[in-house]
Design an enzyme around this catalytic site. Structure first.
Site, PDB file in Angstrom:
ATOM      1  N   HIS A   1       2.577 -24.792 -17.462  1.00  0.00           N
ATOM      2  CA  HIS A   1       2.960 -26.146 -17.047  1.00  0.00           C
ATOM      3  C   HIS A   1       2.574 -26.309 -15.577  1.00  0.00           C
ATOM      4  CE1 HIS A   1       5.853 -29.341 -15.930  1.00  0.00           C
ATOM      5  NE2 HIS A   1       6.016 -29.589 -17.210  1.00  0.00           N
TER       6      HIS A   1
ATOM      7  N   ASP B   1       8.825 -18.254 -16.598  1.00  0.00           N
ATOM      8  CA  ASP B   1       9.185 -19.665 -16.710  1.00  0.00           C
ATOM      9  C   ASP B   1       9.895 -19.842 -18.055  1.00  0.00           C
ATOM     10  OD1 ASP B   1       9.350 -22.356 -17.230  1.00  0.00           O
ATOM     11  OD2 ASP B   1       7.257 -22.805 -16.755  1.00  0.00           O
TER      12      ASP B   1
ATOM     13  N   GLN C   1      11.050 -23.695 -21.486  1.00  0.00           N
ATOM     14  CA  GLN C   1      11.024 -23.885 -22.937  1.00  0.00           C
ATOM     15  C   GLN C   1      11.715 -22.741 -23.667  1.00  0.00           C
ATOM     16  OE1 GLN C   1      10.088 -26.654 -24.359  1.00  0.00           O
ATOM     17  NE2 GLN C   1       9.261 -27.558 -22.491  1.00  0.00           N
TER      18      GLN C   1
ATOM     19  N   LYS D   1      16.998 -29.459 -20.672  1.00  0.00           N
ATOM     20  CA  LYS D   1      16.281 -29.184 -21.918  1.00  0.00           C
ATOM     21  C   LYS D   1      17.144 -28.401 -22.898  1.00  0.00           C
ATOM     22  CE  LYS D   1      11.735 -28.780 -19.674  1.00  0.00           C
ATOM     23  NZ  LYS D   1      11.072 -30.076 -19.805  1.00  0.00           N
TER      24      LYS D   1
ATOM     25  N   CYS E   1       1.911 -32.382 -18.774  1.00  0.00           N
ATOM     26  CA  CYS E   1       1.919 -31.586 -17.534  1.00  0.00           C
ATOM     27  C   CYS E   1       1.183 -30.271 -17.699  1.00  0.00           C
ATOM     28  CB  CYS E   1       3.342 -31.346 -17.036  1.00  0.00           C
ATOM     29  SG  CYS E   1       4.145 -32.837 -16.488  1.00  0.00           S
TER      30      CYS E   1
END
Lengths: 123, 408
Positions: free
Chosen positions: B122, B198, B201, B224, B363
């Site tokens: 991203h 990261d 997600q 999220k 993104c």
């Protein structure tokens, strides 16, 4: 199904007017939106009185941006340089004559964004 | 297994209509909807015990502090951090990554050092490192992806040469690909690199245990994972956090301030300058409780099932191309192109049928370029999505094709 996906817009998308390039354009106008990959390229030829005599455009993008560019290319003909400079966002949205939500506004305005860049480069 | 029909009743927004049709929300990878438990916890915080946190010597402030700091304990336990001091609250994943780039990165990277990223990151796991590289003279290296959206793991060992930091996603927000995180962390650390994962997600959708994963940093966002916007998390190993200089300066992050110098507060507050997102923190705590109540193994299993069904259903549509790996390698994300219809038009036409999907580059412009696409439409699934939602998506796509088909 949708006011936006009406026949006149679908028609301009399927049969874009003034598609192509000019022999010797006076004004070359480009816009691209990296957020969706939309690209609009407009070429304008002026007559002796510096009015728009010829217009051609090419591009790649969503239906709204392509239909808008097609309608815009017809609308430009006969306009003076000064009139081109004074075109507003509302003028472009009026051409489409369909409800344009905030999410599609940039698509609809892409030919105007291109023209303004082209006019800035043409002095 | 999750009972999605029952879960749906926890999410009031799913009852609303869009263009006179029941909403089918398929954009949770961008931001998830919020259950009543989270909304109520936040409202209760404002109604019952709202005051600024820390150092208040009155009941309201003590109660607010207790609820806010309890959220930190919940997060620590959720990701199996060794201690609550390792859980730093930030604004979101992006700020957490920037924090590491700004503090750890500036202190440890110099000319000739390398940062390894992957081609499926991203923008928020690319741009902070570009800024850091420009400032320090460090270089960026990318682990490439295959045509079907997997990491080219056989390239990893060679690319790790001279790398001081590896930053990569647990799960691609475009391809849905679940990366072999544990394996990357092991190899990177064996090569002497510090590793940031990261988890924007990953954490909302998969069980995550930072001790098992072994990463040095993990970044994720509340919004999220059923929580509010405005709060995210940076997990960091204590030794690293302790050695790092502070990020933003201001109240709360200091121990003593004099006119010309200051000393810093203990972890985690050293990295939390200014009045924090108090109620949002409490909301995140409630979101963690909610997800733990469901069980993250069950959440992940539900999404695997959803995505397998949806890929089969969409794959049957003529002219639909799904990007990314097969269902068994991905989480609940399906990006696709359909009959040359521009994704903006697709998303617009689907919206008219009450189906919310995202359109664009999500993104991840470098990844789209790598795959030779300018934009895609993306449907993403979460705990409240059902097979019926995938059916509604497929039906809406057929209608969109009928509208656009008239011009082709």
């Amino acid at each position: 199904m949708s006011d936006l996906y009406r026949e006149h817009i679908l028609d301009h998308y399927a049969n874009p007017r003034n598609w192509g390039r000019l022999e010797q354009p006076d004004i070359i106008a480009d816009a691209d939106d990296p957020s969706c990959g939309d690209q609009v390229h407009i070429e304008i030829g002026l007559d002796g009185e510096r009015r728009v005599a010829r217009v051609a455009f090419e591009g790649e993008g969503c239906m709204v941006s392509m239909a808008s560019a097609s309608m815009f290319s017809e609308y430009l003909k006969g306009k003076s340089l000064e009139e081109l400079r004074q075109l507003t966002e509302d003028d472009v949205l009026a051409l489409l004559d369909a409800p344009i939500g905030p999410g599609r506004r940039r698509c609809a305005l892409s030919p105007l964004i291109a023209l303004r860049a082209g006019l800035a480069a043409y002095q | 297994m999750l009972d999605s029909e029952a879960i749906r009743t926890d999410f009031p927004i799913l009852c609303r209509l869009v263009h006179d049709q029941p909403l089918v929300f398929l954009d949770s990878a961008a931001s998830s909807q919020k259950p009543v438990a989270v909304l109520e916890a936040m409202e209760a915080a404002y109604r019952d015990c709202y005051a600024n946190v820390h150092r208040g010597v009155y009941s309201l402030s003590e109660e607010a502090t207790a609820r806010y700091e309890a959220a930190r304990d919940k997060v620590a336990s959720f990701i199996h951090a060794t201690s609550r001091e390792e859980v730093v609250f930030t604004r979101n994943t992006t700020e957490a990554i920037n924090l590491v780039a700004y503090t750890w990165g500036r202190a440890h990277l110099g000319r000739g050092d390398r940062i390894l990223l992957t081609e499926m990151e991203h923008h928020s796991n690319i741009v902070p490192w570009q800024l850091l590289a420009q400032e320090t003279g460090a270089g960026l290296v990318y682990l490439p992806v295959t045509d079907d959206g997997l990491l080219q793991m056989e390239r990893l060992d060679d690319l790790l040469d001279g790398v001081k930091l590896v930053a990569f996603t647990m799960m691609s927000n475009v391809l849905g690909t679940i990366t072999p995180a544990r394996q990357i962390v092991e190899k990177a650390q064996a090569a002497g690199a510090v590793v940031l994962v990261d988890g924007a997600q990953g954490v909302p959708h998969l069980p995550v245990d930072v001790q098992e994963l072994g990463c040095d940093f993990l970044a994720f966002s509340a919004h999220k994972m059923c929580g509010p916007t405005g709060i995210g998390v940076l997990y960091g190993r204590r030794e690293l956090l302790e050695a790092m200089p502070p990020f933003l300066g201001g109240g709360d992050m200091i121990r003593r301030v004099e006119l010309y110098r200051s000393t810093w507060n203990d972890l985690p507050w050293k990295f939390e300058a200014g009045t924090p997102a108090i109620v949002e923190g409490i909301g995140l705590g409630a979101a963690v409780d909610y997800l733990q109540g469901l069980g993250m193994d069950a959440v992940a299993a539900h999404e695997r099932e959803m995505v397998a069904y949806a890929m089969e259903r969409l794959g049957a549509l003529e002219g639909l191309r799904i990007v990314g790996p097969p269902a068994d390698r991905r989480g609940g994300v399906i990006s696709f192109t359909f009959r040359g219809i521009h994704p903006h038009d697709l998303a617009h036409l689907l919206d008219l049928e009450g189906v919310a999907v995202r359109a664009g580059h999500h993104c991840a412009q470098p990844l789209h370029k790598r795959l030779g696409l300018s934009a895609t439409a993306r449907a993403s699934f979460y705990i409240y999505n059902t097979a019926g939602d995938a059916d509604r998506l497929a039906e809406a796509l057929e209608k969109a094709a009928a509208v656009m088909g008239r011009v082709r």
